[in-house]
Write an enzyme that holds these catalytic residues in place. Structure first.
Site, PDB file in Angstrom:
ATOM      1  N   CYS A  44       0.856  -1.197   0.000  1.00 18.79           N
ATOM      2  CA  CYS A  44       0.000   0.000   0.000  1.00 18.79           C
ATOM      3  C   CYS A  44       0.894   1.250   0.000  1.00 18.79           C
ATOM      4  CB  CYS A  44      -0.909  -0.002   1.222  1.00 18.79           C
ATOM      5  SG  CYS A  44      -1.738  -1.597   1.467  1.00 18.79           S
ATOM      6  N   CYS A  68       1.363   3.576   3.058  1.00 18.97           N
ATOM      7  CA  CYS A  68       1.463   3.036   4.417  1.00 18.97           C
ATOM      8  C   CYS A  68       2.887   2.910   4.951  1.00 18.97           C
ATOM      9  CB  CYS A  68       0.767   1.686   4.487  1.00 18.97           C
ATOM     10  SG  CYS A  68       0.697   1.078   6.199  1.00 18.97           S
ATOM     11  N   ARG A  72     -16.675   9.431   9.842  1.00 16.59           N
ATOM     12  CA  ARG A  72     -15.555   9.714  10.759  1.00 16.59           C
ATOM     13  C   ARG A  72     -14.494  10.598  10.105  1.00 16.59           C
ATOM     14  NH1 ARG A  72     -14.364   4.798  12.087  1.00 16.59           N
ATOM     15  NH2 ARG A  72     -16.013   4.857  13.634  1.00 16.59           N
TER      16      ARG A  72
END
Ligand code: SAM
Ligand code: DTB
Ligand code: SF4
Length: 332
Positions: free
Chosen positions: A57, A60, A261
């Site tokens: 990823c 990340c 969120r």
């Protein structure tokens, strides 16, 4: 409130591209139809297993193949997780989210230990959320049986852009785990990241995937990329507040009952900017000085912000009749 799963790409595009203040006014109006619009759900994160991940990823810091400052740490002990959970609870968190830098869950001693953590933290009266990578249906069921409330598994970006960001798994792998999670009756937490180098069209398509799921995710984290040195995206441009607002407001309009969120990226935002996000329909945050590996505002700073803005921390679902009704309504 009418929940739709048949949104068309063009409709979403029109919403996303409205003049910003019209968009926020519209999403805020929808948000205010929810009785508890001034309540913000607080989740706290623990990285129970840090770094050394096999995936690639591009955003990340925990991917083994990138040279970042992250120290690889083995799976935490149950005792340490409990101690961290106590602190989060004392600080007003209703949910504890345990994250592991795993590609997928394996049926081994480590998973058994995670199940024990889940059960212990659940017994402390916190909603437990896990984010452990890909899961089979059987593993999702085991988590549920141990007392896990929610599972976080983000689609991150549009299906078209996915292979530019991750090559070691596919978008469909993600969707498959999400369907295992749903089938095991875990609450689904699924959202994405802004700032990966995606186009507005990718953002619209990501929101289309989320809002046309048979059941909307119960919570939708919108992360701003935290660029970390050593990752391929380290030099990406900072996400601007208008981009976050468009994502949050559009998500609120498309998925009126879901928790939206305001996730990674708050450390770089002012209180005024965050206030606009709450106005636009965000009703959850990650609180605590760290996300998984990167900094986040301290609990105290957030509590002061809540006081200033007239927001309150939401209780765990299991403590509140009203919330149970609201979610079961959404689940039926
Ligand atoms: N390994 C598991 C997985 O990928 O599903 C769980 C942990 S992973 C770190 C959870 C999520 O954190 C990712 O899906 C991504 O959306 C988010 N994330 C990771 N690094 C990030 C960063 N630098 N900025 C913003 N979000 C990030
Ligand atoms: C989510 O959507 N964001 C959180 C949580 N789910 C697991 C993680 C954000 C990670 C930000 C980078 C870091 O701290 O390592
Ligand atoms: Fe591994 Fe998750 Fe990071 Fe991807 S996002 S590298 S799967 S820890």
């Amino acid at each position: 409130m009418n929940i739709r799963n048949d949104w068309k790409l063009d409709e979403i595009k029109d919403i996303y591209h409205k003049p910003l203040l019209d968009l926020i006014y519209e999403s805020a109006t929808i948000h205010r139809q929810n009785k508890s619009y001034a309540e913000v759900q607080i989740s706290s994160l623990i990285s129970i297993k840090t770094g050394g991940c096999k995936e690639d990823c591009a955003y990340c810091p925990q991917a083994a193949r990138y040279q970042t400052d992250i120290e690889v740490e083995p799976l935490m002990t149950v005792e340490k997780v409990k101690a961290r959970a106590e602190v989060a609870k004392a600080n007003g968190a209703s949910r504890l989210c345990m994250g592991a830098a795993w590609r997928e869950v394996r049926d081994n001693k480590d998973f058994d230990r995670v199940l024990e953590m889940v059960s212990e933290v659940n017994d402390m009266g916190l909603e437990v959320c896990c984010t452990l990578g890909m899961l089979t249906y059987e593993q999702a069921e085991k988590l549920k049986e141990a007392g896990c409330f929610a599972y976080n598994h983000n689609i991150d970006t549009s299906s078209e852009n996915y292979e530019n960001i991750i090559s070691t798994r596919t978008f469909d792998d993600r969707i498959n785990t999400l369907s295992n999670v749903r089938k095991a009756k875990l609450s689904v937490c699924c959202g994405g990241i802004v700032g990966l180098g995606e186009t507005d069209e990718d953002r619209v398509k990501m929101l289309h995937t989320l809002s046309t799921m048979e059941m909307h995710p119960d919570s939708v984290p919108i992360n701003a990329l935290v660029p970390v040195e050593g990752t391929p995206l380290e030099n990406n441009k900072k996400v601007s507040i208008d981009e976050m607002l468009r994502m949050i407001a559009t998500a609120r309009i498309l998925m009126p009952k879901s928790i939206v969120r305001l996730s990674a990226g708050r450390n770089e935002m002012s209180i005024a900017e965050q206030a606009l996000c709450f106005m636009a329909g965000a009703n959850s945050i990650f609180a605590g000085e760290k996300l998984l590996t990167t900094p986040n505002p301290d609990f105290g700073v957030d509590m002061q912000m809540f006081k200033t803005l007239g927001l309150t921390a939401r209780k765990p679902f299991k403590d509140s009749e009203e919330e149970v009704l609201q979610t079961s309504e959404h689940h039926s």
